[in-house]
Design a protein around this motif. Structure first.
Motif, PDB file in Angstrom:
ATOM      1  N   THR A   1      -2.410  10.801   0.077  1.00  0.00           N
ATOM      2  CA  THR A   1      -3.253   9.607   0.004  1.00  0.00           C
ATOM      3  C   THR A   1      -2.560   8.367   0.555  1.00  0.00           C
ATOM      4  O   THR A   1      -3.190   7.321   0.707  1.00  0.00           O
ATOM      5  CB  THR A   1      -3.678   9.338  -1.448  1.00  0.00           C
ATOM      6  OG1 THR A   1      -2.536   8.992  -2.234  1.00  0.00           O
ATOM      7  CG2 THR A   1      -4.349  10.570  -2.064  1.00  0.00           C
ATOM      8  N   ALA A   2      -1.271   8.471   0.847  1.00  0.00           N
ATOM      9  CA  ALA A   2      -0.508   7.309   1.324  1.00  0.00           C
ATOM     10  C   ALA A   2      -0.627   7.164   2.837  1.00  0.00           C
ATOM     11  O   ALA A   2      -0.881   8.133   3.556  1.00  0.00           O
ATOM     12  CB  ALA A   2       0.950   7.444   0.931  1.00  0.00           C
ATOM     13  N   ASP A   3      -0.431   5.939   3.317  1.00  0.00           N
ATOM     14  CA  ASP A   3      -0.319   5.688   4.744  1.00  0.00           C
ATOM     15  C   ASP A   3       1.068   6.181   5.158  1.00  0.00           C
ATOM     16  O   ASP A   3       2.086   5.579   4.791  1.00  0.00           O
ATOM     17  CB  ASP A   3      -0.478   4.195   5.017  1.00  0.00           C
ATOM     18  CG  ASP A   3      -0.382   3.835   6.490  1.00  0.00           C
ATOM     19  OD1 ASP A   3       0.535   4.327   7.159  1.00  0.00           O
ATOM     20  OD2 ASP A   3      -1.216   3.039   6.960  1.00  0.00           O
ATOM     21  N   ALA A   4       1.131   7.278   5.901  1.00  0.00           N
ATOM     22  CA  ALA A   4       2.411   7.929   6.202  1.00  0.00           C
ATOM     23  C   ALA A   4       3.376   7.007   6.934  1.00  0.00           C
ATOM     24  O   ALA A   4       4.572   6.971   6.620  1.00  0.00           O
ATOM     25  CB  ALA A   4       2.174   9.202   7.004  1.00  0.00           C
ATOM     26  N   ALA A   5       2.873   6.260   7.905  1.00  0.00           N
ATOM     27  CA  ALA A   5       3.755   5.367   8.670  1.00  0.00           C
ATOM     28  C   ALA A   5       4.306   4.264   7.786  1.00  0.00           C
ATOM     29  O   ALA A   5       5.497   3.917   7.861  1.00  0.00           O
ATOM     30  CB  ALA A   5       2.991   4.774   9.852  1.00  0.00           C
ATOM     31  N   ARG A   6       3.455   3.700   6.940  1.00  0.00           N
ATOM     32  CA  ARG A   6       3.912   2.638   6.047  1.00  0.00           C
ATOM     33  C   ARG A   6       4.909   3.185   5.023  1.00  0.00           C
ATOM     34  O   ARG A   6       5.913   2.537   4.706  1.00  0.00           O
ATOM     35  CB  ARG A   6       2.722   2.008   5.344  1.00  0.00           C
ATOM     36  CG  ARG A   6       3.081   0.862   4.411  1.00  0.00           C
ATOM     37  CD  ARG A   6       1.840   0.183   3.861  1.00  0.00           C
ATOM     38  NE  ARG A   6       1.041  -0.424   4.931  1.00  0.00           N
ATOM     39  CZ  ARG A   6      -0.107  -1.049   4.722  1.00  0.00           C
ATOM     40  NH1 ARG A   6      -0.612  -1.138   3.501  1.00  0.00           N
ATOM     41  NH2 ARG A   6      -0.760  -1.572   5.744  1.00  0.00           N
ATOM     42  N   ALA A   7       4.633   4.376   4.495  1.00  0.00           N
ATOM     43  CA  ALA A   7       5.546   4.991   3.533  1.00  0.00           C
ATOM     44  C   ALA A   7       6.904   5.248   4.167  1.00  0.00           C
ATOM     45  O   ALA A   7       7.953   5.038   3.543  1.00  0.00           O
ATOM     46  CB  ALA A   7       4.948   6.293   3.001  1.00  0.00           C
ATOM     47  N   LEU A   8       6.912   5.697   5.424  1.00  0.00           N
ATOM     48  CA  LEU A   8       8.170   5.961   6.107  1.00  0.00           C
ATOM     49  C   LEU A   8       8.960   4.674   6.306  1.00  0.00           C
ATOM     50  O   LEU A   8      10.184   4.655   6.163  1.00  0.00           O
ATOM     51  CB  LEU A   8       7.896   6.628   7.460  1.00  0.00           C
ATOM     52  CG  LEU A   8       9.097   7.296   8.139  1.00  0.00           C
ATOM     53  CD1 LEU A   8       9.556   8.498   7.326  1.00  0.00           C
ATOM     54  CD2 LEU A   8       8.736   7.734   9.560  1.00  0.00           C
ATOM     55  N   ALA A   9       8.262   3.584   6.603  1.00  0.00           N
ATOM     56  CA  ALA A   9       8.933   2.294   6.770  1.00  0.00           C
ATOM     57  C   ALA A   9       9.556   1.834   5.451  1.00  0.00           C
ATOM     58  O   ALA A   9      10.656   1.265   5.433  1.00  0.00           O
ATOM     59  CB  ALA A   9       7.944   1.255   7.283  1.00  0.00           C
ATOM     60  N   LYS A  10       8.863   2.059   4.346  1.00  0.00           N
ATOM     61  CA  LYS A  10       9.402   1.694   3.033  1.00  0.00           C
ATOM     62  C   LYS A  10      10.669   2.489   2.732  1.00  0.00           C
ATOM     63  O   LYS A  10      11.650   1.946   2.207  1.00  0.00           O
ATOM     64  CB  LYS A  10       8.348   1.941   1.947  1.00  0.00           C
ATOM     65  CG  LYS A  10       7.177   0.981   1.984  1.00  0.00           C
ATOM     66  CD  LYS A  10       6.059   1.421   1.057  1.00  0.00           C
ATOM     67  CE  LYS A  10       6.466   1.442  -0.389  1.00  0.00           C
ATOM     68  NZ  LYS A  10       5.328   1.813  -1.283  1.00  0.00           N
ATOM     69  N   VAL A  11      10.640   3.766   3.080  1.00  0.00           N
ATOM     70  CA  VAL A  11      11.806   4.620   2.844  1.00  0.00           C
ATOM     71  C   VAL A  11      12.981   4.167   3.707  1.00  0.00           C
ATOM     72  O   VAL A  11      14.121   4.093   3.244  1.00  0.00           O
ATOM     73  CB  VAL A  11      11.441   6.096   3.130  1.00  0.00           C
ATOM     74  CG1 VAL A  11      12.700   6.953   3.187  1.00  0.00           C
ATOM     75  CG2 VAL A  11      10.489   6.620   2.064  1.00  0.00           C
ATOM     76  N   GLU A  12      12.714   3.847   4.958  1.00  0.00           N
ATOM     77  CA  GLU A  12      13.773   3.405   5.870  1.00  0.00           C
ATOM     78  C   GLU A  12      14.411   2.107   5.384  1.00  0.00           C
ATOM     79  O   GLU A  12      15.625   1.910   5.535  1.00  0.00           O
ATOM     80  CB  GLU A  12      13.217   3.221   7.272  1.00  0.00           C
ATOM     81  CG  GLU A  12      14.265   2.899   8.316  1.00  0.00           C
ATOM     82  CD  GLU A  12      13.707   2.832   9.716  1.00  0.00           C
ATOM     83  OE1 GLU A  12      14.490   2.973  10.669  1.00  0.00           O
ATOM     84  OE2 GLU A  12      12.477   2.635   9.854  1.00  0.00           O
TER      85      GLU A  12
END
Length: 216
Positions: free
Chosen positions: A198-209
């Protein structure tokens, strides 16, 4: 796990930092607000902060800095919680042997200006292991400080434990992905989608980075 046992169970500072980032990365993907596990790489100019807050009054804070690593935990139901005492002093002896380079941190974590702590550990630069002060537990109860449960996600670093931890977020993680995270291997948008569809994958990846977790 009383504090002396926690000294033996916690990994060294850099491994502790790595595990803290992993927990914060998983939390960042699975939650949109009020995360339980957080890592702030730029908490201060030369210090990083890892923290846990379960939303019920229990929390810990870990500061990684040039003088070493400082760990503070607070179990609000512990008999060692002195917040409501008239003199607002910490549990007797809890910080007696805390090195001077860490003492200013006591005032960083307060409730209405009163220091809150039932666990206090440190690993100063040059130390070979974790340390704590020698103090008397209430009624001899060595489990009274809350350390027996508070740091479990950091000390119980097995596949079974990690998969169990993931259920906190309602995440049915595959063993392969759990191994990937536990080893801090680079994450992709595909991993993000597998963790939280359900998450925005690109945004989630940016948060992780932003947490200094490797991505690709």
């Amino acid at each position: 796990m009383p504090t002396p046992e926690l000294l033996e169970s916690l990994p060294g500072p850099e491994e502790l930092r790595r595990r803290s980032i992993v927990l914060a990365a998983l939390d960042a993907v699975m939650t949109t607000d009020s995360p339980k596990y957080v890592y702030r790489p730029g908490w201060r100019a030369d210090e990083s902060l890892a923290s846990m807050d379960n939303g019920a009054g229990d929390e810990y804070s870990i500061i990684f800095g040039p003088n070493g690593t400082y760990v503070r935990g607070f179990d609000h139901e512990s008999e060692m919680n002195t917040f409501d005492q008239a003199d607002a002093a910490l549990w007797p002896g809890l910080t007696d042997h805390l090195p001077a380079v860490f003492r200013s941190y006591i005032d960083d974590f307060t409730l209405d200006g009163v220091p809150t702590m039932t666990v206090c550990l440190w690993w100063a630069v040059g130390d070979p292991s974790w340390n704590c002060s020698d103090f008397a537990y209430p009624d001899g109860d060595v489990y009274a400080d809350g350390a027996s449960w508070m740091f479990g996600a950091l000390t119980d670093w097995t596949l079974e434990d990690f998969l169990d931890h993931a259920t906190y977020y309602g995440c049915e993680m595959s063993p392969a992905l759990a191994h990937h995270l536990m080893a801090s291997l680079p994450l992709t948008e595909e991993h993000m989608a597998a963790l939280n569809p359900t998450a925005d994958a690109a945004r989630a990846l940016a948060k992780v980075e932003a947490l200094r977790y490797p991505v690709q």
